[in-house]
Design an enzyme around this catalytic site. Structure first.
Site, PDB file in Angstrom:
ATOM      1  N   PRO A   2       7.656  50.013  92.474  1.00  0.00           N
ATOM      2  CA  PRO A   2       7.995  48.812  93.302  1.00  0.00           C
ATOM      3  C   PRO A   2       6.752  47.648  93.620  1.00  0.00           C
ATOM      4  CG  PRO A   2       8.445  50.849  94.698  1.00  0.00           C
ATOM      5  CD  PRO A   2       7.492  51.119  93.318  1.00  0.00           C
ATOM      6  N   GLU A   3       7.069  46.567  93.331  1.00  0.00           N
ATOM      7  CA  GLU A   3       6.298  45.462  93.325  1.00  0.00           C
ATOM      8  C   GLU A   3       6.284  44.639  94.642  1.00  0.00           C
ATOM      9  OE1 GLU A   3       3.502  44.749  91.440  1.00  0.00           O
ATOM     10  OE2 GLU A   3       3.948  46.203  89.782  1.00  0.00           O
TER      11      GLU A   3
END
Ligand SMILES: [Zn+2]
Length: 281
Positions: A2-3
């Protein structure tokens, strides 16, 4: 992994479902995350006031403190009806009034859930972070000043969370292509004009990713464990050897600071490209 856009999409997805609700119970099914999950006994009965984000940390503000949640390498949060059967790797569950359950699923357990009491010093994990990419403080002048004397490559510089948060590898590659700046140039050699352009392009790629995530918000209430991460159409990342969408030349792939780095040797120059790439769709 997840960014920032996935974390912001998660924030927007869960906040309307749990904000203002009283916490009834906390179920820590496995406390062995990146750090042991240790939560205060009086956390239940507190009301969740807001869900904000700093870098890739979600900040759940309760009456007497803040719950910091990081999704690590593989985590996701889902809001489900309480009592829904657990999935494998559902490690922490917050059960709210009106039978909503917020669950953290994290197969690789690099995420964290940490309690930070109200009134304490800023949490150590948040102390040395640079500005948010959408903050006013993040501009070309700021970057140019900070880059003075830095021999590190501009791409590595931009990915340093002490410089600016949230510029992961994909977004650094894409923003530098759109700004026409070669990733390997020393940070100190990049011009002010090029930094101003880089700031705009970083905001652009992140905003587009967040917008695309917005179309998958419904997935946060589904039970299949799929958080609905999205794929942005990418110009350079993952395309080494393929033709540049601007000039047709074969894209160059290298390792820079151990990270996959792709650029066009025609379109990305030391001092930034004079003209904006005209991308063929
Ligand atoms: Zn090109």
């Amino acid at each position: 992994m997840p960014e920032l856009p996935e974390v912001e999409t998660t924030r927007r997805g869960i906040e309307p479902l749990v904000r203002g609700k009283r916490l009834l119970a906390v179920n820590v099914r496995d406390d062995r995350l990146r750090w042991p999950v240790v939560l205060p006994e009086d956390l239940p009965q507190q009301t969740l006031r807001s869900v904000s984000r700093r870098a890739k940390y979600l900040l759940l503000e309760f009456d007497r403190g803040t719950l910091l949640i990081h999704l690590g390498m593989s985590g996701n949060l889902r809001v489900l009806p309480a009592g829904t059967p657990y999935l494998k790797h559902d490690h922490v569950e917050l059960v709210f009034a009106q039978t909503q359950a917020l669950r953290l699923n994290d197969p690789r357990r690099f995420g964290c859930v940490l309690w930070h009491p109200r009134g304490a010093q800023p949490h150590w994990l948040l102390q040395s972070l640079g500005p948010e990419p959408f903050a006013d403080a993040f501009d070309g002048v700021y970057l140019k000043r900070l880059a003075r004397g830095r021999r590190t490559a501009v791409k590595t510089f931009l990915m340093d969370a002490r410089v600016v948060v949230g510029v992961g590898n994909i977004y650094a590659n894409e923003a530098l292509f759109l700004a026409g700046v070669r990733p390997t140039v020393r940070a100190s050699r990049v011009t002010l004009a090029a930094y101003q352009r880089i700031v705009l392009e970083i905001r652009g790629v992140l905003a587009r990713a967040i917008d695309m995530g917005g179309t998958t918000l419904r997935d946060f209430v589904k039970q299949d464990g799929n958080p609905g991460y999205f794929k942005q159409s990418l110009n350079v990342y993952g395309r080494a050897g393929e033709p540049c969408r601007n000039c047709g030349a074969s894209l160059t792939g290298i390792r820079l600071g151990q990270r996959a780095t792709v650029y066009c040797k025609n379109c990305q120059k030391s001092q930034g490209f004079a003209q904006q790439p005209v991308l063929k769709s």
